[in-house]
Write a protein that holds these residues in place. Structure first.
Motif, PDB file in Angstrom:
ATOM      1  N   ILE A 237       0.834  -1.200   0.000  1.00  0.00           N
ATOM      2  CA  ILE A 237       0.000   0.000   0.000  1.00  0.00           C
ATOM      3  C   ILE A 237       0.872   1.253   0.000  1.00  0.00           C
ATOM      4  O   ILE A 237       0.393   2.347  -0.334  1.00  0.00           O
ATOM      5  N   GLY A 238       2.153   1.109   0.347  1.00  0.00           N
ATOM      6  CA  GLY A 238       3.062   2.254   0.444  1.00  0.00           C
ATOM      7  C   GLY A 238       3.142   3.096  -0.815  1.00  0.00           C
ATOM      8  O   GLY A 238       3.013   4.329  -0.751  1.00  0.00           O
ATOM      9  N   PRO A 239       3.382   2.491  -2.008  1.00  0.00           N
ATOM     10  CA  PRO A 239       3.462   3.310  -3.218  1.00  0.00           C
ATOM     11  C   PRO A 239       2.184   4.085  -3.506  1.00  0.00           C
ATOM     12  O   PRO A 239       2.238   5.200  -4.030  1.00  0.00           O
ATOM     13  N   LEU A 240       1.041   3.516  -3.159  1.00  0.00           N
ATOM     14  CA  LEU A 240      -0.227   4.211  -3.383  1.00  0.00           C
ATOM     15  C   LEU A 240      -0.342   5.428  -2.473  1.00  0.00           C
ATOM     16  O   LEU A 240      -0.801   6.495  -2.895  1.00  0.00           O
ATOM     17  N   ILE A 241       0.073   5.275  -1.226  1.00  0.00           N
ATOM     18  CA  ILE A 241       0.030   6.398  -0.290  1.00  0.00           C
ATOM     19  C   ILE A 241       0.975   7.500  -0.741  1.00  0.00           C
ATOM     20  O   ILE A 241       0.635   8.693  -0.705  1.00  0.00           O
ATOM     21  N   VAL A 242       2.170   7.115  -1.184  1.00  0.00           N
ATOM     22  CA  VAL A 242       3.136   8.110  -1.679  1.00  0.00           C
ATOM     23  C   VAL A 242       2.562   8.839  -2.892  1.00  0.00           C
ATOM     24  O   VAL A 242       2.604  10.080  -2.975  1.00  0.00           O
ATOM     25  N   ALA A 243       2.028   8.087  -3.863  1.00  0.00           N
ATOM     26  CA  ALA A 243       1.485   8.704  -5.077  1.00  0.00           C
ATOM     27  C   ALA A 243       0.330   9.639  -4.754  1.00  0.00           C
ATOM     28  O   ALA A 243       0.276  10.778  -5.252  1.00  0.00           O
ATOM     29  N   HIS A 244      -0.581   9.188  -3.910  1.00  0.00           N
ATOM     30  CA  HIS A 244      -1.742  10.007  -3.551  1.00  0.00           C
ATOM     31  C   HIS A 244      -1.306  11.258  -2.802  1.00  0.00           C
ATOM     32  O   HIS A 244      -1.821  12.358  -3.043  1.00  0.00           O
ATOM     33  N   THR A 245      -0.352  11.109  -1.908  1.00  0.00           N
ATOM     34  CA  THR A 245       0.156  12.265  -1.161  1.00  0.00           C
ATOM     35  C   THR A 245       0.760  13.295  -2.105  1.00  0.00           C
ATOM     36  O   THR A 245       0.490  14.502  -1.992  1.00  0.00           O
ATOM     37  N   LEU A 246       1.572  12.844  -3.046  1.00  0.00           N
ATOM     38  CA  LEU A 246       2.201  13.769  -3.994  1.00  0.00           C
ATOM     39  C   LEU A 246       1.149  14.483  -4.845  1.00  0.00           C
ATOM     40  O   LEU A 246       1.254  15.696  -5.081  1.00  0.00           O
ATOM     41  N   LEU A 247       0.155  13.745  -5.311  1.00  0.00           N
ATOM     42  CA  LEU A 247      -0.900  14.356  -6.124  1.00  0.00           C
ATOM     43  C   LEU A 247      -1.641  15.443  -5.347  1.00  0.00           C
ATOM     44  O   LEU A 247      -1.914  16.532  -5.867  1.00  0.00           O
ATOM     45  N   ASP A 248      -1.956  15.148  -4.096  1.00  0.00           N
ATOM     46  CA  ASP A 248      -2.699  16.126  -3.292  1.00  0.00           C
ATOM     47  C   ASP A 248      -1.830  17.313  -2.893  1.00  0.00           C
ATOM     48  O   ASP A 248      -2.305  18.453  -2.830  1.00  0.00           O
ATOM     49  N   ILE A 249      -0.553  17.073  -2.607  1.00  0.00           N
ATOM     50  CA  ILE A 249       0.332  18.196  -2.267  1.00  0.00           C
ATOM     51  C   ILE A 249       0.440  19.153  -3.447  1.00  0.00           C
ATOM     52  O   ILE A 249       0.357  20.379  -3.284  1.00  0.00           O
ATOM     53  N   VAL A 250       0.633  18.608  -4.640  1.00  0.00           N
ATOM     54  CA  VAL A 250       0.714  19.464  -5.825  1.00  0.00           C
ATOM     55  C   VAL A 250      -0.577  20.254  -6.000  1.00  0.00           C
ATOM     56  O   VAL A 250      -0.548  21.462  -6.290  1.00  0.00           O
ATOM     57  N   SER A 251      -1.729  19.582  -5.801  1.00  0.00           N
ATOM     58  CA  SER A 251      -3.017  20.257  -5.960  1.00  0.00           C
ATOM     59  C   SER A 251      -3.245  21.316  -4.888  1.00  0.00           C
ATOM     60  O   SER A 251      -3.576  22.469  -5.192  1.00  0.00           O
ATOM     61  N   PHE A 252      -3.053  20.932  -3.623  1.00  0.00           N
ATOM     62  CA  PHE A 252      -3.370  21.823  -2.511  1.00  0.00           C
ATOM     63  C   PHE A 252      -2.372  22.979  -2.410  1.00  0.00           C
ATOM     64  O   PHE A 252      -2.753  24.153  -2.421  1.00  0.00           O
ATOM     65  N   VAL A 253      -1.100  22.630  -2.294  1.00  0.00           N
ATOM     66  CA  VAL A 253      -0.076  23.654  -2.101  1.00  0.00           C
ATOM     67  C   VAL A 253       0.103  24.478  -3.366  1.00  0.00           C
ATOM     68  O   VAL A 253       0.249  25.709  -3.313  1.00  0.00           O
ATOM     69  N   GLY A 254       0.064  23.807  -4.515  1.00  0.00           N
ATOM     70  CA  GLY A 254       0.184  24.537  -5.774  1.00  0.00           C
ATOM     71  C   GLY A 254      -0.904  25.570  -5.928  1.00  0.00           C
ATOM     72  O   GLY A 254      -0.648  26.714  -6.336  1.00  0.00           O
ATOM     73  N   TYR A 255      -2.126  25.191  -5.594  1.00  0.00           N
ATOM     74  CA  TYR A 255      -3.228  26.149  -5.693  1.00  0.00           C
ATOM     75  C   TYR A 255      -3.047  27.293  -4.694  1.00  0.00           C
ATOM     76  O   TYR A 255      -3.262  28.461  -5.032  1.00  0.00           O
ATOM     77  N   ALA A 256      -2.667  26.954  -3.455  1.00  0.00           N
ATOM     78  CA  ALA A 256      -2.502  27.991  -2.432  1.00  0.00           C
ATOM     79  C   ALA A 256      -1.448  29.020  -2.832  1.00  0.00           C
ATOM     80  O   ALA A 256      -1.595  30.215  -2.578  1.00  0.00           O
ATOM     81  N   LEU A 257      -0.364  28.564  -3.475  1.00  0.00           N
ATOM     82  CA  LEU A 257       0.734  29.462  -3.828  1.00  0.00           C
ATOM     83  C   LEU A 257       0.506  30.187  -5.150  1.00  0.00           C
ATOM     84  O   LEU A 257       1.030  31.288  -5.350  1.00  0.00           O
ATOM     85  N   LEU A 258      -0.274  29.552  -6.048  1.00  0.00           N
ATOM     86  CA  LEU A 258      -0.389  30.101  -7.401  1.00  0.00           C
ATOM     87  C   LEU A 258      -1.816  30.440  -7.802  1.00  0.00           C
ATOM     88  O   LEU A 258      -2.100  30.613  -8.985  1.00  0.00           O
ATOM     89  N   ALA A 259      -2.698  30.572  -6.829  1.00  0.00           N
ATOM     90  CA  ALA A 259      -4.117  30.771  -7.140  1.00  0.00           C
ATOM     91  C   ALA A 259      -4.358  31.977  -8.047  1.00  0.00           C
ATOM     92  O   ALA A 259      -5.193  31.920  -8.960  1.00  0.00           O
ATOM     93  N   ASP A 260      -3.629  33.058  -7.845  1.00  0.00           N
ATOM     94  CA  ASP A 260      -3.827  34.261  -8.657  1.00  0.00           C
ATOM     95  C   ASP A 260      -3.405  34.073 -10.111  1.00  0.00           C
ATOM     96  O   ASP A 260      -3.813  34.836 -10.978  1.00  0.00           O
ATOM     97  N   HIS A 261      -2.584  33.034 -10.344  1.00  0.00           N
ATOM     98  CA  HIS A 261      -2.113  32.787 -11.713  1.00  0.00           C
ATOM     99  C   HIS A 261      -2.793  31.581 -12.353  1.00  0.00           C
ATOM    100  O   HIS A 261      -2.420  31.171 -13.445  1.00  0.00           O
ATOM    101  N   LEU A 262      -3.801  31.013 -11.651  1.00  0.00           N
ATOM    102  CA  LEU A 262      -4.445  29.792 -12.144  1.00  0.00           C
ATOM    103  C   LEU A 262      -5.917  30.002 -12.448  1.00  0.00           C
ATOM    104  O   LEU A 262      -6.719  29.105 -12.282  1.00  0.00           O
ATOM    105  N   LYS A 263      -6.254  31.204 -12.906  1.00  0.00           N
ATOM    106  CA  LYS A 263      -7.657  31.488 -13.217  1.00  0.00           C
ATOM    107  C   LYS A 263      -8.203  30.566 -14.295  1.00  0.00           C
ATOM    108  O   LYS A 263      -9.397  30.297 -14.358  1.00  0.00           O
ATOM    109  N   TRP A 264      -7.311  30.075 -15.181  1.00  0.00           N
ATOM    110  CA  TRP A 264      -7.744  29.185 -16.254  1.00  0.00           C
ATOM    111  C   TRP A 264      -8.178  27.814 -15.737  1.00  0.00           C
ATOM    112  O   TRP A 264      -8.806  27.048 -16.454  1.00  0.00           O
ATOM    113  N   LEU A 265      -7.824  27.489 -14.483  1.00  0.00           N
ATOM    114  CA  LEU A 265      -8.268  26.238 -13.890  1.00  0.00           C
ATOM    115  C   LEU A 265      -9.689  26.364 -13.353  1.00  0.00           C
ATOM    116  O   LEU A 265     -10.294  25.381 -13.031  1.00  0.00           O
TER     117      LEU A 265
END
Length: 265
Positions: A237-265
């Protein structure tokens, strides 16, 4: 009957007991989330606003005017959000496993410590899922089948990024342990075919994302099939947890840091 005459040993779970166990665990965790998500989608579809002009908010602030209290609430949510996964592990340790009497360490694969494999496999899996997933989201939103996902609504507080990272880990542990490791194990023990179990796991994963729209359902259901196959192939189950964590970090943190530049999303 006197206390000393009672038999305190646990009986081997029957099919009925395992079925009830599955329903109860899902009822207090992701099964309940799926029902709420369906109701949220119905709410979105029954207002006079197109779905792609509505927002699906994640990681929202509860008391934005009192950041210290909001931080406490966020950390409490994260801590208790992991509990169903820990309960699933407890149940796997009590009941029969895939090989008869295997426990959670063997079923979930963490008895064999291979951090390099888990990290590397998880990173590859995240890349394979994340890039097509973004394309599917954009297409579904353009076609009116998905709401706009607001991945972070915590505001400009110093603790936003650490909390978002913790939320990503919590989501990953909860979903992969319960929906993949636990559910596939129990459904196979109940006599379900492998593909029926995989389909059930995938549909459940898609269902609790329906509050975002139909595109999210399809994308997460496909992800569920891929993750289930990877788990059954690697028995980890480890690789799945790692993959899911990375996907969510990119989504959550990426949005928080770049929200003003991601209007197209």
């Amino acid at each position: 009957m006197a206390a000393e005459e009672l038999d305190w040993t646990s009986p081997r779970p029957t099919r009925t007991m395992l079925g009830h166990e599955v329903l109860l665990l899902l009822g207090v965790s992701l099964g309940y989330s799926a029902i709420r998500s369906v109701l949220s989608l119905i709410d979105k579809l029954t207002v006079n606003v197109p779905l792609n002009q509505q927002a699906a908010e994640l990681n929202t602030a509860v008391t934005p005017d009192r950041p210290w209290l909001d931080l406490t609430i966020q950390l409490t949510r994260i801590a208790f959000g992991v509990v169903p996964a820990l309960f699933a592990i407890h149940l796997l340790n009590r009941g029969p496993g895939l090989g008869g009497r295997l426990g959670a360490p063997e079923i979930l694969g963490y008895a064999r410590r291979r951090p390099g494999f888990d990290l590397g496999g998880g990173a590859l899996l995240a890349a394979a899922i994340g890039i097509p997933g973004l394309g599917l989201y954009l297409a579904a939103k353009a076609l009116g089948f998905n709401a706009t996902v607001v991945a972070s609504g915590l505001g400009e507080v110093w603790w936003a990024v650490p909390v978002l990272v913790l939320a990503a880990v919590q989501n990953a542990v909860l979903e992969e342990v319960v929906v993949v490791g636990y559910l596939l194990t129990r459904l196979r023990q109940l006599g379900w075919s492998t593909w029926t179990a995989i389909a059930t796991s995938a549909v459940l994963r898609g269902s609790y994302h329906l509050y975002q729209g139909f595109g999210a359902f399809v994308g997460n259901a496909i992800m569920g099939v891929v993750f289930a196959l990877v788990y059954l192939r690697w028995r980890r189950i480890g690789p799945l947890i790692v993959a899911h964590t990375l996907l969510d970090i990119v989504s959550f943190v990426g949005y928080a840091l770049l929200a003003d530049h991601l209007k197209w999303l």
